[in-house]
Design an enzyme around this catalytic site. Structure first.
Site, short mmCIF file in Angstrom:
data_model
loop_
_atom_site.label_atom_id
_atom_site.label_comp_id
_atom_site.label_asym_id
_atom_site.label_seq_id
_atom_site.Cartn_x
_atom_site.Cartn_y
_atom_site.Cartn_z
N ASP A 67 -19.22 -10.14 34.51
CA ASP A 67 -19.23 -10.37 35.95
C ASP A 67 -18.60 -11.70 36.34
O ASP A 67 -18.27 -12.52 35.48
CB ASP A 67 -20.68 -10.28 36.50
CG ASP A 67 -21.68 -11.07 35.66
OD1 ASP A 67 -21.25 -11.85 34.79
OD2 ASP A 67 -22.89 -10.91 35.87
N ASN A 136 -35.72 -10.54 37.75
CA ASN A 136 -36.00 -9.32 38.52
C ASN A 136 -35.46 -8.07 37.83
O ASN A 136 -35.37 -7.00 38.43
CB ASN A 136 -35.42 -9.44 39.94
CG ASN A 136 -33.89 -9.55 39.96
OD1 ASN A 136 -33.25 -9.52 38.91
ND2 ASN A 136 -33.32 -9.68 41.14
N HIS A 138 -32.38 -7.60 36.61
CA HIS A 138 -30.96 -7.27 36.75
C HIS A 138 -30.21 -7.49 35.44
O HIS A 138 -30.59 -8.31 34.62
CB HIS A 138 -30.31 -8.01 37.93
CG HIS A 138 -30.02 -9.47 37.75
ND1 HIS A 138 -30.56 -10.44 38.56
CD2 HIS A 138 -29.23 -10.13 36.87
CE1 HIS A 138 -30.10 -11.63 38.19
NE2 HIS A 138 -29.29 -11.47 37.16
N GLU A 143 -28.20 -5.70 40.68
CA GLU A 143 -29.49 -6.09 41.23
C GLU A 143 -30.41 -4.87 41.36
O GLU A 143 -29.94 -3.72 41.29
CB GLU A 143 -29.27 -6.71 42.61
CG GLU A 143 -28.46 -8.00 42.58
CD GLU A 143 -29.28 -9.22 42.17
OE1 GLU A 143 -30.27 -9.07 41.42
OE2 GLU A 143 -28.93 -10.33 42.61
C1 GLP Z 1 -26.95 -14.21 36.03
C2 GLP Z 1 -25.93 -13.34 35.27
C3 GLP Z 1 -26.58 -12.42 34.27
C4 GLP Z 1 -27.61 -13.18 33.46
C5 GLP Z 1 -28.69 -13.71 34.37
C6 GLP Z 1 -29.76 -14.50 33.64
O1 GLP Z 1 -27.33 -13.73 37.26
N1 GLP Z 1 -25.10 -12.59 36.13
O2 GLP Z 1 -25.59 -11.84 33.43
O3 GLP Z 1 -28.16 -12.35 32.47
O4 GLP Z 1 -28.11 -14.53 35.35
O5 GLP Z 1 -29.36 -15.83 33.47
P1 GLP Z 1 -30.05 -16.84 32.48
O6 GLP Z 1 -29.63 -16.42 31.12
O7 GLP Z 1 -29.50 -18.17 32.85
O8 GLP Z 1 -31.52 -16.72 32.70
#
Ligand code: GLP
Length: 245
Positions: A67, A136, A138, A143
């Site tokens: 993404d 959440n 995702h 989402e």
């Molecule tokens: C973002 C990314 C996800 C990731 C998530 C968790 O929103 N788009 O791909 O898994 O955050 O992030 P973190 O690993 O910093 O908790």
């Protein structure tokens, strides 16, 4: 679904790196799906170490990232382009022609998303997709409420995700409102999935992912339907699991 519970973040990262390295050694021209966020940082560090110390060769590997924020140019220090080059690609011998990250500045977003899907297919599909998870539930930027069959497209970020990611921006208002993301269906097409999570804040999402009913309200729960999915979590992220693993 294979669930590994590790003592801590470091052990989680090393185990994940072993899985990635094994594939790269077995299939040097494999297609890897990469994720951003703080979770895979330890894995990327370990891959860099393996490249320098053990000669792990990425020269033939093709990569696709999950993404990117809409509206952030690649050189913006919070863009996922910047993140990937800074935290992994600049430190291994990946061929930049084989690196693919969604273009958040694309003029025709729909055409770009279609092109990205085609590019994945032409590369032969993703062999191993690395995933983090949002609190959440995702995955990538799919989402809650995202179609479980969705493909690469633009998504509006929820308030909770924007709040969670605000720590990386100077002010909460700077957090982009939209992102381009592989769809849940795109992710599920990967031949193998490796989902990582650490810390207490992910415990509820991990319990839903491994033991809850499959629902679009926790997009990661679809991973239960994948034929080759491994979940590696540290003790804190595993703390709400009920089954013994
Ligand atoms: C973002 C990314 C996800 C990731 C998530 C968790 O929103 N788009 O791909 O898994 O955050 O992030 P973190 O690993 O910093 O908790």
């Amino acid at each position: 679904m294979l669930v590994h519970i590790t003592e801590n973040f470091e052990e989680m990262s090393k185990l994940a790196a072993q899985i990635v390295a094994e594939l790269v050694r077995k299939k040097p021209d494999c297609v890897l799906g990469f994720a951003t966020g703080s979770t895979p940082l330890g894995l990327y560090k370990e891959l860099i170490r393996m490249h320098h110390k053990e000669g792990l060769d990425f020269s033939k590997v093709t990569t696709f990232n999950l993404d990117e924020y809409v509206g952030l140019p690649p050189e913006h220090n919070q863009s996922y382009h910047y993140f990937m080059w800074e935290n992994l690609f600049n430190h291994i011998n990946v061929d930049r022609r084989f690196v693919h990250i969604p273009m958040g500045m694309a003029k025709d977003i729909d055409a770009f998303c279609e092109w990205y899907e085609e590019k994945i297919q032409k590369a032969g599909g993703i062999d191993l997709q690395i995933l983090g998870i949002g609190a959440n539930g995702h995955i990538a930027f799919n989402e809650p409420g995202s179609s479980l069959g969705s493909r690469t497209r633009i998504k509006t970020l929820t308030g909770t995700t924007r709040e969670a990611n605000a720590r990386f921006f100077q002010t909460p208002d700077e957090v982009p409102r939209y992102a381009l993301t592989m769809g849940v269906g795109t992710i599920m097409d990967a031949k193998e999935i490796l989902l990582l999570a650490n810390g207490e804040s992910k415990a509820e999402a991990i319990a839903a992912t491994c033991e809850g009913p499959i629902t679009a309200m926790w997009p990661a729960t679809i991973v239960q339907m994948h034929r080759l999915a491994t979940v590696i979590v540290d003790k804190a992220a595993a703390s709400k699991l009920k089954m013994k693993y």
